[in-house]
Design an enzyme around this catalytic site. Structure first.
Site, PDB file in Angstrom:
ATOM      1  N   VAL A 248       0.830  -1.209   0.000  1.00  0.00           N
ATOM      2  CA  VAL A 248       0.000   0.000   0.000  1.00  0.00           C
ATOM      3  C   VAL A 248       0.861   1.254   0.000  1.00  0.00           C
ATOM      4  CG1 VAL A 248      -1.703   1.330   1.316  1.00  0.00           C
ATOM      5  CG2 VAL A 248      -1.962  -1.145   1.096  1.00  0.00           C
TER       6      VAL A 248
ATOM      7  N   LEU B 136      -7.389  -0.877  -3.062  1.00  0.00           N
ATOM      8  CA  LEU B 136      -6.549  -1.312  -4.177  1.00  0.00           C
ATOM      9  C   LEU B 136      -6.669  -2.819  -4.374  1.00  0.00           C
ATOM     10  CD1 LEU B 136      -3.304   0.694  -3.300  1.00  0.00           C
ATOM     11  CD2 LEU B 136      -5.219   1.410  -4.751  1.00  0.00           C
TER      12      LEU B 136
ATOM     13  N   GLU C 299      -4.888  -6.004  -5.904  1.00  0.00           N
ATOM     14  CA  GLU C 299      -3.582  -6.421  -6.399  1.00  0.00           C
ATOM     15  C   GLU C 299      -3.718  -6.877  -7.847  1.00  0.00           C
ATOM     16  OE1 GLU C 299      -0.964  -8.711  -3.917  1.00  0.00           O
ATOM     17  OE2 GLU C 299      -2.171  -8.255  -2.152  1.00  0.00           O
TER      18      GLU C 299
ATOM     19  N   LYS D 268     -14.257   0.189   5.005  1.00  0.00           N
ATOM     20  CA  LYS D 268     -13.286  -0.732   4.403  1.00  0.00           C
ATOM     21  C   LYS D 268     -13.562  -2.177   4.793  1.00  0.00           C
ATOM     22  CE  LYS D 268      -9.798  -2.488   2.322  1.00  0.00           C
ATOM     23  NZ  LYS D 268      -8.392  -2.158   2.500  1.00  0.00           N
TER      24      LYS D 268
ATOM     25  N   PHE E 176     -17.466 -11.029  -8.915  1.00  0.00           N
ATOM     26  CA  PHE E 176     -17.302 -11.825  -7.701  1.00  0.00           C
ATOM     27  C   PHE E 176     -18.311 -12.975  -7.619  1.00  0.00           C
ATOM     28  CE2 PHE E 176     -15.155  -7.898  -6.769  1.00  0.00           C
ATOM     29  CZ  PHE E 176     -14.014  -8.310  -6.089  1.00  0.00           C
TER      30      PHE E 176
ATOM     31  N   GLY F 234      -8.208 -15.824  -0.981  1.00  0.00           N
ATOM     32  CA  GLY F 234      -6.989 -15.723  -0.172  1.00  0.00           C
ATOM     33  C   GLY F 234      -6.498 -14.294  -0.196  1.00  0.00           C
TER      34      GLY F 234
ATOM     35  N   CYS G 165      -5.968  -9.325   2.219  1.00  0.00           N
ATOM     36  CA  CYS G 165      -7.092  -8.477   2.645  1.00  0.00           C
ATOM     37  C   CYS G 165      -8.310  -9.259   3.125  1.00  0.00           C
ATOM     38  CB  CYS G 165      -7.493  -7.542   1.504  1.00  0.00           C
ATOM     39  SG  CYS G 165      -6.237  -6.321   1.097  1.00  0.00           S
TER      40      CYS G 165
ATOM     41  N   LYS H  72      -3.987 -14.905  -6.493  1.00  0.00           N
ATOM     42  CA  LYS H  72      -4.758 -14.478  -7.658  1.00  0.00           C
ATOM     43  C   LYS H  72      -3.752 -14.162  -8.761  1.00  0.00           C
ATOM     44  CE  LYS H  72      -6.262 -10.176  -7.840  1.00  0.00           C
ATOM     45  NZ  LYS H  72      -6.941  -8.889  -7.556  1.00  0.00           N
TER      46      LYS H  72
ATOM     47  N   ARG I  18       0.185 -14.745   0.234  1.00  0.00           N
ATOM     48  CA  ARG I  18      -0.444 -14.770   1.550  1.00  0.00           C
ATOM     49  C   ARG I  18      -1.831 -15.410   1.485  1.00  0.00           C
ATOM     50  NH1 ARG I  18       0.665  -8.550   3.105  1.00  0.00           N
ATOM     51  NH2 ARG I  18       0.445  -8.393   0.840  1.00  0.00           N
TER      52      ARG I  18
END
Length: 437
Positions: free
Chosen positions: A11, A151, A153, A205, A250, A258, A261, A322, A329
């Site tokens: 970030v 954000l 990734e 968030k 989604f 995974g 976040c 992804k 992670r």
């Protein structure tokens, strides 16, 4: 505008680079001397498409610099962003020690009015805690603002430069005007600046990420039901995704979510709920379903290989959580690798970006290969864990000549069922008919 960014992780580095790109002078601060030395030399420390060009340009033009010295880094900064890690503690709550530690140091260092911005994902009430810690030693006025990042990734630069919305939590008119000025270049096309109080911004968030995790998990539950009822999840997905109230995104089933976040934020929101004696039942279910979904295909592999994977060679396609990132992670691939190794399988892995990260974690427990075909050579089956574009249209003729068996376990539903049948593959996927070659 002079800006300081404390923390050069994912970030922090994206934030600092993108603010520099719009003409601000940005100093990024990190206690990791080795990382700061690399960044100062123009060596980028994360993989993110599109970031390296911006990073190099702004270093070359003198708008982006790095230091390990907090006092030096914040000197003259009108805004200080805190982009520090908030790892989950043993109880699932977000650990604020890094943020509050920096807050303690900032107080005596402030020389004039400054806006302190929480950019990290933090529990509700963190802005108040940061304000109290800074105020204990500060001799000048300051404001603490919540400005959560959204954000993704793999497309983080685009998300930052062209945000769908910017959420700003502040009770101060002064800091509000400064933040509006800072973000003006990013919202010129009318994408909204959503101003609210700090607590609402912090919750926004967690609510956003938890909702998306719930949507993914609901679709995985539908996929599991499809398998039992003889329905096809792709058809169901299209049928509900065309409803504007639901939307198309989604809704793709697979072997769970995974990353850095969703797992952390869902867990933290549940913990925050526990702290006020609220039982967030739906999120408890989301975590349970996702945990079991990640290794869903292992039982089907065991069934196919007559309950023994000992000595079987599995080509693992994809390691990152992804595509378009090197982030491993909470990656489903890792949990499947652990399960397969426990069963005695041999793993040959390929990933376009994250193999070095996995090698640091697993060492020589598995082998690493430069192409998916090298990983597939001599394998008893392919296991697809990440939907990298290069996996979508492989040379199946070449693949067939390399594999011991024309057998694929697809955790991301990449291939058409009719195509698999015509090619003679045995093909297991999520929420769809199993094809037997």
């Amino acid at each position: 505008m002079n800006i300081a960014v404390v923390g050069t992780g994912y970030v922090g580095l994206v934030t600092g680079t993108c603010f520099a790109e719009t003409g601000n002078k940005v100093v990024c601060i990190d206690i990791d001397r080795e990382k700061v030395d690399k960044l100062s030399k123009g060596e980028i420390t994360i993989y993110e498409p599109g970031l390296e060009n911006l990073f190099s340009r702004n270093i070359h033009q003198g708008r982006l610099t790095f230091t390990t010295n907090l006092a030096e880094g914040i000197h003259g900064a009108k805004i200080i962003f805190l982009a520090l890690p908030t790892p989950p503690g043993e109880d699932g709550s977000a650990d604020l020690k890094y943020i509050l530690g920096v807050a303690d140091e900032l107080g005596p260092l402030l020389k004039e009015y400054t806006v302190i911005v929480d950019k990290s994902t933090v529990p509700v009430g963190t802005a108040e805690k940061v304000r109290q810690r800074i105020a204990a030693k500060a001799k000048v006025e300051f404001d603490v603002v919540s400005n959560p990042e959204f954000l993704r990734e793999g497309v983080a630069v685009e998300d930052f430069m062209k945000p769908e919305r910017v959420v700003i939590g502040t009770s101060s008119e002064h800091s509000k005007k400064i933040m509006e000025t800072l973000y003006a270049p990013f919202v010129r096309q009318g994408n909204p600046l959503v101003i609210m109080d700090e607590r609402s911004a912090e919750l926004t968030k967690y609510a956003a990420n938890s909702f998306l995790a719930t949507k993914i998990t609901f679709m995985n539950e539908i996929a599991n039901l499809c398998e039992l009822l003889g329905a096809d999840v792709d058809s169901v997905r299209k049928g509900i995704g065309t409803d504007s109230r639901i939307g198309k995104r989604f809704l793709f089933p697979g072997i769970g979510y995974g990353g850095s976040c969703f797992p952390k934020d869902v867990q933290a929101l549940v913990r925050s709920s526990d702290d006020v004696n609220y039982d967030f039942k739906i999120l408890d279910a989301v975590m349970d379903v996702n945990a079991s979904q990640k290794t869903k295909l292992i039982s089907r592999m065991l069934e196919y290989f007559k309950n023994s994977l000992k000595g079987k060679t599995i080509a693992m396609w994809g390691l990152s959580f992804k595509p378009h990132t090197d982030d491993i992670r909470e990656a489903p691939a890792l949990e499947n690798i652990h399960s397969l190794l426990k069963e005695g399988a041999i793993i040959k892995a390929h990933d376009p970006e994250s193999m070095n990260n996995v090698k640091r974690l697993l060492g020589d427990k598995i082998s690493y290969h430069e192409t998916p075909y090298e990983a597939a050579a001599g394998a008893d089956a392919i296991f697809i864990a990440t939907e990298w574009p290069e996996f979508r249209t492989p040379d199946f003729e070449k693949l067939s000549s390399l594999l011991k068996n024309k057998l694929i376990f697809d955790g991301r539903n990449l291939y058409d069922l009719h195509q698999m049948k015509e090619l003679g593959y045995t093909y297991f996927s999520i929420g769809r008919q199993t094809i037997y070659g």
